[in-house]
Design an enzyme around this catalytic site. Structure first.
Site, mmCIF file in Angstrom:
data_model
loop_
_atom_site.group_PDB
_atom_site.id
_atom_site.type_symbol
_atom_site.label_atom_id
_atom_site.label_comp_id
_atom_site.label_asym_id
_atom_site.label_seq_id
_atom_site.Cartn_x
_atom_site.Cartn_y
_atom_site.Cartn_z
ATOM 1 N N HIS A 43 0.831 -1.212 0.000
ATOM 2 C CA HIS A 43 0.000 0.000 0.000
ATOM 3 C C HIS A 43 0.864 1.259 0.000
ATOM 4 O O HIS A 43 2.066 1.212 0.268
ATOM 5 C CB HIS A 43 -0.910 0.022 1.234
ATOM 6 C CG HIS A 43 -0.154 0.150 2.528
ATOM 7 N ND1 HIS A 43 0.585 -0.872 3.059
ATOM 8 C CD2 HIS A 43 -0.002 1.201 3.372
ATOM 9 C CE1 HIS A 43 1.152 -0.483 4.183
ATOM 10 N NE2 HIS A 43 0.823 0.787 4.399
ATOM 11 N N ASP B 107 0.583 4.893 2.062
ATOM 12 C CA ASP B 107 -0.156 5.321 3.254
ATOM 13 C C ASP B 107 -1.228 6.358 2.932
ATOM 14 O O ASP B 107 -0.985 7.329 2.209
ATOM 15 C CB ASP B 107 0.813 5.874 4.305
ATOM 16 C CG ASP B 107 1.576 4.739 4.980
ATOM 17 O OD1 ASP B 107 0.989 3.655 5.161
ATOM 18 O OD2 ASP B 107 2.762 4.935 5.288
ATOM 19 N N HIS C 166 4.721 0.007 0.054
ATOM 20 C CA HIS C 166 5.483 -0.748 1.058
ATOM 21 C C HIS C 166 4.579 -1.766 1.726
ATOM 22 O O HIS C 166 3.347 -1.680 1.618
ATOM 23 C CB HIS C 166 6.086 0.197 2.099
ATOM 24 C CG HIS C 166 5.065 0.959 2.880
ATOM 25 N ND1 HIS C 166 4.417 2.071 2.388
ATOM 26 C CD2 HIS C 166 4.530 0.747 4.110
ATOM 27 C CE1 HIS C 166 3.564 2.515 3.273
ATOM 28 N NE2 HIS C 166 3.592 1.733 4.331
ATOM 29 N N ARG D 123 5.750 5.753 14.533
ATOM 30 C CA ARG D 123 5.431 6.180 13.167
ATOM 31 C C ARG D 123 4.821 7.571 13.172
ATOM 32 O O ARG D 123 3.883 7.849 13.936
ATOM 33 C CB ARG D 123 4.449 5.181 12.583
ATOM 34 C CG ARG D 123 3.960 5.428 11.178
ATOM 35 C CD ARG D 123 3.020 4.268 10.845
ATOM 36 N NE ARG D 123 2.454 4.323 9.518
ATOM 37 C CZ ARG D 123 1.363 5.006 9.200
ATOM 38 N NH1 ARG D 123 0.740 5.742 10.101
ATOM 39 N NH2 ARG D 123 0.901 4.956 7.966
#
Ligand code: SIN
Length: 292
Positions: A102, A104, A262, A278
């Site tokens: 995907h 993000d 990723h 993150r």
């Protein structure tokens, strides 16, 4: 500051800088390397949540965290990804984040441009992140396929419950209900299948097995085989356009979601713990500008 290209000449490793208080010269050089290499692995960092937020803010406004219950107690824009459990059995972080290819937040009208992942604790085995280069995948498509998808849009949705290309992880408590609620409450979002990068001007394929459900302008009989064909470049077993990152302690990885996909590869389990912090930067509305 030393910059060394990574496998397949995709991504770069940076050594010799400290991101806790970077000079303007370092900030500029990191951003240029980011545009040039798409994925950066910056070694030997030890940023507190506040320092990670300060570093991320250099590049723009931070995105709000959908999974607020997994936000870091010291800063609500830092999301914890982890398989760790508290003594009462509750999860410290998101356990199944990013388990399918995907980009993000492509399910948001204004998606994320940068993701920054700092490795806090590494398992003894597994826990790698794989990346693929969507500029090079677009360049590798046959001309007739490029022509066919030019100007078309992918329909993106966040819910795994709507997507037969993915499965819901059994290790995340309540995940089935969570995705079924999202299926009802969240909107579909259109994104161009070919995305022109705002800063480099290059074209990238912008669709993913995780978030792209169908092609807006085509019925499924025509559109699904095209998506399947596009995704074979992403899942190609030979990994010609890919880089797989094996984390070392102190790694901070940042990537450009406008031109990469990723996925988290998993392969670890308790008592082995993986913990990542993150942060994400909101980008611009995506667009396609045909080559002159
Ligand atoms: C993500 O998809 O943002 C996380 C990837 C990872 O944890 O390896």
């Amino acid at each position: 500051m030393r910059i060394t290209p990574l496998a397949n000449n995709f991504g770069a490793e940076i050594e010799g800088i400290d991101l806790s208080d970077p000079s303007q010269e370092i900030k500029d050089a990191v951003y240029q390397a980011f545009l040039d290499h798409q994925v950066l692995v910056i070694r030997d960092q030890k940023l507190t949540p506040l320092q990670q937020v300060a570093f991320t803010e250099i590049f723009g406004e931070l995105e709000w965290q959908e999974n607020a219950i997994y936000a870091h107690p010291e800063h609500d824009k830092v999301l914890i990804l982890s398989n760790e459990l508290r003594p009462d059995g509750s999860a410290v972080g998101v356990v199944d984040a990013g388990d399918f290819w995907h980009s993000d937040s492509s399910h948001h009208e204004i998606p994320v441009k940068i993701t920054i992942l700092q490795s806090i604790r590494n398992p003894k085995t597994g826990g790698d992140t794989e990346f693929c280069d969507m500029y090079r995948i677009y360049d590798a498509l046959p001309d007739d396929l490029k022509l066919k998808i030019s100007g078309l849009h992918g329909v993106h949705h966040v819910s795994k419950a709507l997507n037969p290309r993915v499965t819901i992880s059994p290790s995340r408590p309540g995940a089935k209900d969570f995705y079924e609620t999202q299926a009802k409450n969240r909107k579909e979002v259109l994104q161009p299948l070919v995305r022109t990068h705002e800063e480099t001007g290059r074209q990238a394929l912008y669709a993913s097995p995780r978030f792209t459900l169908r092609i807006a302008e085509l019925d499924d009989a025509e559109g699904q085989p095209i998506l399947d064909q596009l995704f074979t470049y992403v899942t190609d077993r030979k990994r010609p356009f890919h880089y797989r990152h094996k984390y070392r302690d102190g790694d901070l990885v940042m990537w450009d979601n406008r031109c990469t996909l990723h996925r988290a590869t998993g392969g670890y389990g308790l008592p082995d713990i993986r913990r990542m912090h993150r942060t994400t930067v909101i980008g611009e509305r995506s667009f396609f500008r045909p080559a002159a």
